[in-house]
Design a protein around this motif. Structure first.
Motif, PDB file in Angstrom:
ATOM      1  N   TRP A   2       0.811  -1.211   0.000  1.00 21.05           N
ATOM      2  CA  TRP A   2       0.000   0.000   0.000  1.00 21.05           C
ATOM      3  C   TRP A   2       0.843   1.258   0.000  1.00 21.05           C
ATOM      4  N   GLN A   3       2.099   1.164   0.486  1.00 17.90           N
ATOM      5  CA  GLN A   3       2.962   2.334   0.507  1.00 17.90           C
ATOM      6  C   GLN A   3       3.341   2.772  -0.907  1.00 17.90           C
ATOM      7  N   SER A   4       3.228   1.862  -1.884  1.00 14.71           N
ATOM      8  CA  SER A   4       3.587   2.205  -3.263  1.00 14.71           C
ATOM      9  C   SER A   4       2.501   3.047  -3.940  1.00 14.71           C
ATOM     10  N   CYS A   5       1.337   3.139  -3.342  1.00 13.42           N
ATOM     11  CA  CYS A   5       0.249   3.968  -3.881  1.00 13.42           C
ATOM     12  C   CYS A   5       0.333   5.352  -3.261  1.00 13.42           C
ATOM     13  N   SER A   6       0.467   6.348  -4.093  1.00 13.79           N
ATOM     14  CA  SER A   6       0.525   7.726  -3.603  1.00 13.79           C
ATOM     15  C   SER A   6      -0.855   8.347  -3.638  1.00 13.79           C
ATOM     16  N   PRO A   7      -1.154   9.237  -2.701  1.00  9.27           N
ATOM     17  CA  PRO A   7      -2.426   9.957  -2.753  1.00  9.27           C
ATOM     18  C   PRO A   7      -2.543  10.723  -4.074  1.00  9.27           C
ATOM     19  N   GLU A   8      -3.744  10.792  -4.583  1.00 10.42           N
ATOM     20  CA  GLU A   8      -3.996  11.550  -5.814  1.00 10.42           C
ATOM     21  C   GLU A   8      -5.174  12.479  -5.593  1.00 10.42           C
ATOM     22  N   THR A  63      -9.787  13.741  -3.278  1.00  8.22           N
ATOM     23  CA  THR A  63      -8.480  13.175  -2.955  1.00  8.22           C
ATOM     24  C   THR A  63      -8.679  11.722  -2.561  1.00  8.22           C
ATOM     25  N   GLU A  65      -6.672   8.342  -1.224  1.00  5.02           N
ATOM     26  CA  GLU A  65      -5.393   7.967  -0.621  1.00  5.02           C
ATOM     27  C   GLU A  65      -5.494   6.676   0.175  1.00  5.02           C
TER      28      GLU A  65
END
Length: 145
Positions: A2-8, A63, A65
């Motif tokens: 999950w850390q590889s997904c950045s908030p958008e 947003t 995240e």
């Protein structure tokens, strides 16, 4: 994972932005390991929140995240606008209520599909809706049936 997904953050200004937000949410939920049913619920909720921004406020942001709590991964969606606010939140959360002539399934539907739902709205500050869907193994097991 999950850390590889950045908030958008997606700016909602036109109708095509609703589709973009929906796609970002579906892709991120897939990356986080949500099953197909939960991916659809997340995408539908994002679509409803983005459509409300577009219809009632004219513009705003969504947003999306990844979050984590007690070892469980989740997806948080925050919809913010500076529109006129919702005059009666309790009424807006009733099934069938609509000021635009739509079905009135938007906010009540989002509240049902998500695990957490929080809304704040005022004439001075606009509206902020925060929803969370947790990737529960129990829920994912139901996806397979």
């Amino acid at each position: 994972m999950w850390q590889s997904c950045s908030p958008e953050t997606i700016k909602i200004k036109q109708e095509t932005d609703i589709v973009t937000a929906r796609q970002v949410g579906r892709n991120m939920s897939r990356q986080l390991g949500f099953g197909t049913i939960m991916q659809s619920r997340i995408a539908t909720s994002i679509s409803e929140l983005a459509r409300n921004i577009y219809l009632y406020a004219g513009s705003g942001t969504i947003t999306i995240e990844p979050i984590e709590k007690n070892g469980v991964i989740g997806l948080q969606m925050t919809a913010i606008d500076a529109g006129p606010g919702i005059p009666d939140i309790r009424k807006a959360l009733e099934d069938g209520y609509s000021t635009s002539g739509a079905l009135g399934a938007g906010l009540p539907g989002v509240r049902r599909m998500m695990d957490e739902f929080e809304i704040h709205s005022s004439r001075e500050e606009g509206t902020r809706v925060v929803v969370v869907k947790w990737n529960s193994p129990l829920e994912e097991g139901r996806d397979k049936w």
